[in-house]
Design a protein around this motif. Structure first.
Motif, PDB file in Angstrom:
ATOM      1  N   ALA A 127       1.018   5.381  13.015  1.00  7.65           N
ATOM      2  CA  ALA A 127       0.293   4.156  12.707  1.00  7.65           C
ATOM      3  C   ALA A 127      -0.474   4.327  11.399  1.00  7.65           C
ATOM      4  CB  ALA A 127      -0.682   3.849  13.845  1.00  7.65           C
ATOM      5  N   MET A 128      -0.482   3.266  10.608  1.00  7.34           N
ATOM      6  CA  MET A 128      -1.211   3.369   9.348  1.00  7.34           C
ATOM      7  C   MET A 128      -1.699   2.014   8.878  1.00  7.34           C
ATOM      8  SD  MET A 128       1.781   3.895   6.482  1.00  7.34           S
ATOM      9  CE  MET A 128       2.869   4.933   7.417  1.00  7.34           C
ATOM     10  N   SER A 129      -2.688   2.093   8.032  1.00  8.41           N
ATOM     11  CA  SER A 129      -3.181   0.929   7.310  1.00  8.41           C
ATOM     12  C   SER A 129      -3.043   1.258   5.827  1.00  8.41           C
ATOM     13  CB  SER A 129      -4.646   0.665   7.683  1.00  8.41           C
ATOM     14  OG  SER A 129      -5.117  -0.472   7.010  1.00  8.41           O
ATOM     15  N   PRO A 130      -1.954   0.795   5.189  1.00  7.05           N
ATOM     16  CA  PRO A 130      -1.755   1.109   3.776  1.00  7.05           C
ATOM     17  C   PRO A 130      -2.752   0.361   2.903  1.00  7.05           C
ATOM     18  CG  PRO A 130      -0.001  -0.313   4.576  1.00  7.05           C
ATOM     19  CD  PRO A 130      -0.893  -0.026   5.742  1.00  7.05           C
ATOM     20  N   LYS A 131      -2.937   0.888   1.694  1.00  3.67           N
ATOM     21  CA  LYS A 131      -3.810   0.206   0.733  1.00  3.67           C
ATOM     22  C   LYS A 131      -3.194   0.288  -0.651  1.00  3.67           C
ATOM     23  CE  LYS A 131      -6.948   4.075  -0.169  1.00  3.67           C
ATOM     24  NZ  LYS A 131      -8.332   4.508  -0.097  1.00  3.67           N
ATOM     25  N   GLY A 132      -3.690  -0.560  -1.534  1.00  8.64           N
ATOM     26  CA  GLY A 132      -3.183  -0.584  -2.898  1.00  8.64           C
ATOM     27  C   GLY A 132      -1.715  -0.967  -2.934  1.00  8.64           C
ATOM     28  N   VAL A 133      -0.966  -0.322  -3.813  1.00  6.56           N
ATOM     29  CA  VAL A 133       0.464  -0.585  -3.979  1.00  6.56           C
ATOM     30  C   VAL A 133       1.228  -0.318  -2.683  1.00  6.56           C
ATOM     31  CG1 VAL A 133       2.528   0.093  -5.263  1.00  6.56           C
ATOM     32  CG2 VAL A 133       0.349  -0.122  -6.443  1.00  6.56           C
ATOM     33  N   SER A 134       0.753   0.613  -1.880  1.00  3.35           N
ATOM     34  CA  SER A 134       1.424   0.942  -0.610  1.00  3.35           C
ATOM     35  C   SER A 134       1.508  -0.266   0.316  1.00  3.35           C
ATOM     36  CB  SER A 134       0.711   2.092   0.099  1.00  3.35           C
ATOM     37  OG  SER A 134       0.853   3.275  -0.644  1.00  3.35           O
ATOM     38  N   LYS A 135       0.572  -1.201   0.203  1.00  2.31           N
ATOM     39  CA  LYS A 135       0.623  -2.412   1.032  1.00  2.31           C
ATOM     40  C   LYS A 135       1.903  -3.195   0.774  1.00  2.31           C
ATOM     41  CE  LYS A 135      -3.978  -3.894   2.244  1.00  2.31           C
ATOM     42  NZ  LYS A 135      -5.029  -4.880   2.027  1.00  2.31           N
ATOM     43  N   LEU A 136       2.417  -3.092  -0.446  1.00  2.63           N
ATOM     44  CA  LEU A 136       3.647  -3.796  -0.799  1.00  2.63           C
ATOM     45  C   LEU A 136       4.881  -2.954  -0.514  1.00  2.63           C
ATOM     46  CD1 LEU A 136       2.478  -5.166  -4.275  1.00  2.63           C
ATOM     47  CD2 LEU A 136       2.533  -6.407  -2.093  1.00  2.63           C
ATOM     48  N   ILE A 137       4.794  -1.654  -0.745  1.00  2.00           N
ATOM     49  CA  ILE A 137       5.953  -0.768  -0.636  1.00  2.00           C
ATOM     50  C   ILE A 137       6.293  -0.423   0.816  1.00  2.00           C
ATOM     51  CG2 ILE A 137       6.818   1.540  -1.200  1.00  2.00           C
ATOM     52  CD1 ILE A 137       5.147   1.318  -3.797  1.00  2.00           C
ATOM     53  N   VAL A 138       5.297  -0.089   1.611  1.00  3.23           N
ATOM     54  CA  VAL A 138       5.546   0.388   2.983  1.00  3.23           C
ATOM     55  C   VAL A 138       6.348  -0.621   3.809  1.00  3.23           C
ATOM     56  CG1 VAL A 138       4.437   1.047   5.162  1.00  3.23           C
ATOM     57  CG2 VAL A 138       3.648   2.052   3.012  1.00  3.23           C
ATOM     58  N   PRO A 139       5.992  -1.907   3.827  1.00  3.75           N
ATOM     59  CA  PRO A 139       6.796  -2.847   4.635  1.00  3.75           C
ATOM     60  C   PRO A 139       8.256  -2.943   4.180  1.00  3.75           C
ATOM     61  CG  PRO A 139       4.666  -3.820   4.113  1.00  3.75           C
ATOM     62  CD  PRO A 139       4.783  -2.559   3.291  1.00  3.75           C
ATOM     63  N   LEU A 140       8.519  -2.774   2.897  1.00  4.07           N
ATOM     64  CA  LEU A 140       9.892  -2.859   2.398  1.00  4.07           C
ATOM     65  C   LEU A 140      10.763  -1.711   2.905  1.00  4.07           C
ATOM     66  CD1 LEU A 140       9.231  -3.897  -1.312  1.00  4.07           C
ATOM     67  CD2 LEU A 140       9.985  -5.353   0.587  1.00  4.07           C
ATOM     68  N   GLY A 141      10.156  -0.576   3.174  1.00  3.00           N
ATOM     69  CA  GLY A 141      10.905   0.587   3.640  1.00  3.00           C
ATOM     70  C   GLY A 141      10.939   0.742   5.145  1.00  3.00           C
ATOM     71  N   ARG A 142      10.527  -0.279   5.875  1.00  4.01           N
ATOM     72  CA  ARG A 142      10.390  -0.171   7.336  1.00  4.01           C
ATOM     73  C   ARG A 142      11.663   0.310   8.037  1.00  4.01           C
ATOM     74  NH1 ARG A 142       6.635  -1.424  10.610  1.00  4.01           N
ATOM     75  NH2 ARG A 142       7.111  -1.446  12.805  1.00  4.01           N
ATOM     76  N   ARG A 143      12.797  -0.305   7.769  1.00  5.20           N
ATOM     77  CA  ARG A 143      14.040   0.065   8.475  1.00  5.20           C
ATOM     78  C   ARG A 143      14.425   1.506   8.177  1.00  5.20           C
ATOM     79  NH1 ARG A 143      16.439   0.425  12.795  1.00  5.20           N
ATOM     80  NH2 ARG A 143      18.676   0.390  12.740  1.00  5.20           N
ATOM     81  N   GLY A 144      14.320   1.916   6.934  1.00 10.43           N
ATOM     82  CA  GLY A 144      14.618   3.298   6.573  1.00 10.43           C
ATOM     83  C   GLY A 144      13.690   4.287   7.251  1.00 10.43           C
TER      84      GLY A 144
END
Length: 170
Positions: A127-144
């Motif tokens: 579980a995580m709460s991303p911040k900064g640029v990671s807020k945009l990147i992490v959801p895009l890589g979900r399936r991988g």
């Protein structure tokens, strides 16, 4: 190495985090055998491909409040503290700090549930709460990420069954 402080979340964060990955596998081993593998620092890099080294920074016996440093690929380090420790049943840890500034909070939980004699379901939640640029990147890589974590958990199963499980008595 620079350290970025993370939110000091408790175990309930794992159920409510904005990003969660959940994987389960049934392992032909007892909860105690699986727990032994989870406590073995040398086992983690063998099944969790992103981990290069695990170092306990608290002396045994391990328990609530125990700390460790985990070195990962990309020169990432997580400075962890255990927030749940119920031997043979459940362990959870959080990042108190990380060497990269991409998450405001991060935690994992491993739950062990006996299913049949000599078999245990292991559920791993990251579980995580991303911040900064990671807020945009992490959801895009979900399936991988889901595929990667599933593969790592299946590798954990293989290692536990080959090296930590004991033959059933009787």
């Amino acid at each position: 190495m620079k350290r970025y402080e993370c939110d000091r979340v408790d175990d309930s964060f794992i159920d409510t985090a904005p990003i969660r990955y959940v994987n389960s596998v049934v392992i032909d081993a007892t909860p105690d055998a699986i727990w032994s593998a989870l406590e073995d620092a040398s086992a983690w890099p063998r099944w969790a491909s992103v981990i290069k080294k695990v170092e306990w920074t608290s002396p045994p016996p391990f328990g609530l409040g125990t700390t460790r440093t985990v070195t990962m690929t990309g020169r990432m380090c997580g400075y962890e503290e255990f927030i749940a420790w119920d031997p043979g049943r459940r362990m959870s840890f959080r990042f108190n700090a990380a060497s990269m500034n991409g998450v405001s909070a991060f935690a994992e939980r491993y739950t062990l549930e006996p299913t049949n004699p000599g078999q245990t379901r292991v559920t791993w939640v990251m579980a995580m709460s991303p911040k900064g640029v990671s807020k945009l990147i992490v959801p895009l890589g979900r399936r991988g990420m889901e595929l990667l974590f599933g593969r790592m958990l299946r590798t954990f199963k293989t290692i536990v069954e080959a090296e930590y499980a004991t033959a059933p008595s009787g």
